[in-house]
Design an enzyme around this catalytic site. Sequence first.
Site, short mmCIF file in Angstrom:
data_model
loop_
_atom_site.label_atom_id
_atom_site.label_comp_id
_atom_site.label_asym_id
_atom_site.label_seq_id
_atom_site.Cartn_x
_atom_site.Cartn_y
_atom_site.Cartn_z
N HIS A 1 0.82 -1.22 0.00
CA HIS A 1 0.00 0.00 0.00
C HIS A 1 0.85 1.27 0.00
CE1 HIS A 1 0.99 0.85 4.21
NE2 HIS A 1 0.84 -0.46 4.43
N ARG B 1 -6.10 1.30 3.94
CA ARG B 1 -4.92 1.82 3.26
C ARG B 1 -4.57 0.98 2.03
NH1 ARG B 1 -3.43 -0.80 7.96
NH2 ARG B 1 -1.55 -2.10 8.01
N GLU C 1 -2.21 -7.17 7.21
CA GLU C 1 -0.85 -7.18 7.74
C GLU C 1 -0.71 -8.18 8.88
OE1 GLU C 1 2.14 -7.12 7.49
OE2 GLU C 1 2.79 -5.02 7.47
#
Length: 218
Positions: free
Chosen positions: A8, A58, A84
């Site tokens: 990102h 994001r 993540e």
Amino acid sequence: MKLYFTRHGKTQWNQEKKFQGMMGDSPLLAESFQAIETLGETLKDIPFEKIYSSSSRRAYLTAEGIKNRLSHPVEIIQSDDLRELGLGALEGQSIAKMYEKYGENMNHLRHRLDIYDPTPFGGEAINKMLSRTTGLVREAVAKAEEGPLLFVGHGASLTAAIQSLAGKPKAELRSMGGLYNNSLTILETTENDQPYRLLEWNNVDFLEQINQQPDAIL
């Protein structure tokens, strides 16, 4: 089939050098949108079959920005499996302060995932992250007709997953460093082909025209 991967765009917490993780999700910086557009222009003529994005905002905004520059826009599929690495109580905290507190373990997170221990701060096990992330990629490949496919995710999880798919053992998943924001990495695979072939790693040459400085804390 070629598989394209990008991290990102740079966020506020990236700039402030704070851990972000699975649940932390700070806003993209204003200048990140230019980098996302530049990446989109670089990829615009590639006939992607689908785009897979982490469900974190994001990452999804990055995927959307790339899609908007493609000559043939395609569906974006959001998945929690591309989020993540979960960092538990580290998320939102200063990286420097957490290095002071957890020292050697933070070095393991950055360099030696085989001996990294997430239990002191309630983080996600590396094997669990690898299972969900590489599993999503393999499932997407199995479902695809011809590809290529684009995956938009995060620094720690994508770095480890890509290297794992390319056949690296856990001790070497960080041996080539971490992914830069808006970088481009390419794997190639054929049916039942293991490991995947790493064709390109962490390329940010196309960002030089807008003077974007690469940064890979994780």
